[in-house]
Design an enzyme around this catalytic site. Structure first.
Site, PDB file in Angstrom:
ATOM      1  N   CYS A   1     -10.398  -3.554  -4.701  1.00 24.07           N
ATOM      2  CA  CYS A   1      -9.410  -4.523  -5.201  1.00 24.07           C
ATOM      3  C   CYS A   1     -10.091  -5.775  -5.742  1.00 24.07           C
ATOM      4  O   CYS A   1      -9.648  -6.346  -6.750  1.00 24.07           O
ATOM      5  CB  CYS A   1      -8.402  -4.863  -4.109  1.00 24.07           C
ATOM      6  SG  CYS A   1      -7.315  -3.471  -3.735  1.00 24.07           S
TER       7      CYS A   1
ATOM      8  N   ASN B   1       0.841  -1.198   0.000  1.00 24.47           N
ATOM      9  CA  ASN B   1       0.000   0.000   0.000  1.00 24.47           C
ATOM     10  C   ASN B   1       0.876   1.248   0.000  1.00 24.47           C
ATOM     11  O   ASN B   1       1.926   1.295   0.658  1.00 24.47           O
ATOM     12  CB  ASN B   1      -0.983   0.010   1.177  1.00 24.47           C
ATOM     13  CG  ASN B   1      -0.344  -0.157   2.536  1.00 24.47           C
ATOM     14  OD1 ASN B   1       0.686  -0.808   2.689  1.00 24.47           O
ATOM     15  ND2 ASN B   1      -0.961   0.431   3.542  1.00 24.47           N
ATOM     16  N   ILE B   2       0.448   2.225  -0.778  1.00 22.54           N
ATOM     17  CA  ILE B   2       1.190   3.489  -0.915  1.00 22.54           C
ATOM     18  C   ILE B   2       0.209   4.612  -0.601  1.00 22.54           C
ATOM     19  O   ILE B   2      -0.750   4.839  -1.357  1.00 22.54           O
ATOM     20  CB  ILE B   2       1.764   3.635  -2.343  1.00 22.54           C
ATOM     21  CG1 ILE B   2       2.688   2.444  -2.657  1.00 22.54           C
ATOM     22  CG2 ILE B   2       2.523   4.963  -2.476  1.00 22.54           C
ATOM     23  CD1 ILE B   2       3.184   2.405  -4.096  1.00 22.54           C
ATOM     24  N   GLU B   3       0.423   5.260   0.538  1.00 17.97           N
ATOM     25  CA  GLU B   3      -0.529   6.270   1.010  1.00 17.97           C
ATOM     26  C   GLU B   3      -0.134   7.670   0.558  1.00 17.97           C
ATOM     27  O   GLU B   3       0.933   7.878  -0.033  1.00 17.97           O
ATOM     28  CB  GLU B   3      -0.638   6.196   2.537  1.00 17.97           C
ATOM     29  CG  GLU B   3      -1.172   4.831   2.974  1.00 17.97           C
ATOM     30  CD  GLU B   3      -1.472   4.727   4.449  1.00 17.97           C
ATOM     31  OE1 GLU B   3      -1.007   5.573   5.241  1.00 17.97           O
ATOM     32  OE2 GLU B   3      -2.198   3.770   4.810  1.00 17.97           O
TER      33      GLU B   3
ATOM     34  N   CYS C   1     -10.020  -5.363   0.022  1.00 16.10           N
ATOM     35  CA  CYS C   1     -11.149  -4.423  -0.015  1.00 16.10           C
ATOM     36  C   CYS C   1     -11.970  -4.637  -1.290  1.00 16.10           C
ATOM     37  O   CYS C   1     -11.554  -5.321  -2.235  1.00 16.10           O
ATOM     38  CB  CYS C   1     -10.649  -2.987   0.079  1.00 16.10           C
ATOM     39  SG  CYS C   1     -10.094  -2.284  -1.486  1.00 16.10           S
TER      40      CYS C   1
ATOM     41  N   GLU D   1      -2.719  -4.685  -3.245  1.00 14.42           N
ATOM     42  CA  GLU D   1      -3.167  -5.612  -4.299  1.00 14.42           C
ATOM     43  C   GLU D   1      -3.171  -4.923  -5.657  1.00 14.42           C
ATOM     44  O   GLU D   1      -2.751  -5.490  -6.672  1.00 14.42           O
ATOM     45  CB  GLU D   1      -4.591  -6.110  -4.011  1.00 14.42           C
ATOM     46  CG  GLU D   1      -4.742  -6.877  -2.716  1.00 14.42           C
ATOM     47  CD  GLU D   1      -5.109  -5.996  -1.541  1.00 14.42           C
ATOM     48  OE1 GLU D   1      -4.543  -4.890  -1.397  1.00 14.42           O
ATOM     49  OE2 GLU D   1      -5.964  -6.414  -0.744  1.00 14.42           O
TER      50      GLU D   1
HETATM   51  N1  THU Z   1      -5.285  -1.557   2.263  1.00 15.20           N
HETATM   52  C1  THU Z   1      -4.687  -2.375   1.346  1.00 15.20           C
HETATM   53  O1  THU Z   1      -3.531  -2.159   0.945  1.00 15.20           O
HETATM   54  N2  THU Z   1      -5.408  -3.421   0.857  1.00 15.20           N
HETATM   55  C2  THU Z   1      -6.681  -3.721   1.227  1.00 15.20           C
HETATM   56  O2  THU Z   1      -7.293  -4.619   0.638  1.00 15.20           O
HETATM   57  C3  THU Z   1      -7.319  -2.994   2.328  1.00 15.20           C
HETATM   58  C4  THU Z   1      -6.624  -1.763   2.763  1.00 15.20           C
HETATM   59  C5  THU Z   1      -4.519  -0.413   2.780  1.00 15.20           C
HETATM   60  C6  THU Z   1      -5.049   0.927   2.366  1.00 15.20           C
HETATM   61  C7  THU Z   1      -4.547   1.819   3.484  1.00 15.20           C
HETATM   62  O3  THU Z   1      -3.234   2.261   3.146  1.00 15.20           O
HETATM   63  C8  THU Z   1      -4.465   0.911   4.701  1.00 15.20           C
HETATM   64  O4  THU Z   1      -4.532  -0.422   4.191  1.00 15.20           O
HETATM   65  C9  THU Z   1      -5.591   1.119   5.703  1.00 15.20           C
HETATM   66  O5  THU Z   1      -6.830   1.024   5.106  1.00 15.20           O
END
Ligand code: THU
Length: 136
Positions: free
Chosen positions: A96, A44-46, A93, A57
């Site tokens: 995805c 995940n890249i915020e 989620c 994903e």
């Molecule tokens: N996140 C994912 O990378 N994949 C998922 O399927 C659910 C959520 C990440 C997004 C965010 O950076 C962090 O988890 C909290 O929601």
């Protein structure tokens, strides 16, 4: 390709280390297996503006798609608080799941969990009655 769920999940767990998650402190890793046996990793890249955040994903999928891959057999996902072991329950989620449904068939395997508990589902089980190109 002979790689089992546990092995693919261990790649996702390793991938978590490169997550960029200063806002949620939830680090997520994904390991996407192609039918030819290649593995694409994602994290995940915020973003400070929040909504541009991309899940692990989708990073794995878009890396693979942009390299010309189209045939996928499984994805493993590992997530949890940064610096802590991955949670037993960290399913993908909905966004995805929708991206998976664009590129994968109904039997595509979705694996998540940690070393102790591993859940494995077919995409059709976690996205029943999904909307995809067959509905256009
Ligand atoms: N996140 C994912 O990378 N994949 C998922 O399927 C659910 C959520 C990440 C997004 C965010 O950076 C962090 O988890 C909290 O929601």
């Amino acid at each position: 390709m002979k790689i089992d769920a546990r092995e693919l999940l261990s790649k996702a767990i390793e991938a978590r280390e490169r997550s960029y998650c200063p806002y949620s402190n939830i680090s997520v890793g994904a390991a996407l297996l192609t039918k030819s046996g290649k593995i694409y990793l994602g994290q995940n890249i915020e973003n400070a503006s929040f909504s541009p955040t991309v899940c692990a994903e989708r990073v794995a999928f878009f890396k693979a798609i942009s390299e010309g891959e189209r045939d996928f057999s499984a994805i493993a996902i590992a997530g949890g608080k940064k610096g802590e072991p991955s949670r037993a329950d960290f399913p993908p989620c909905g966004v995805c799941r929708q991206v998976m449904s664009e590129f994968c068939d109904a039997d595509f395997r979705v694996i998540f969990g940690n070393g102790e508990k591993i859940t494995e589902r077919a995409l059709k089980e976690i996205l029943p009655d999904g909307f995809n190109k067959d509905n256009l």
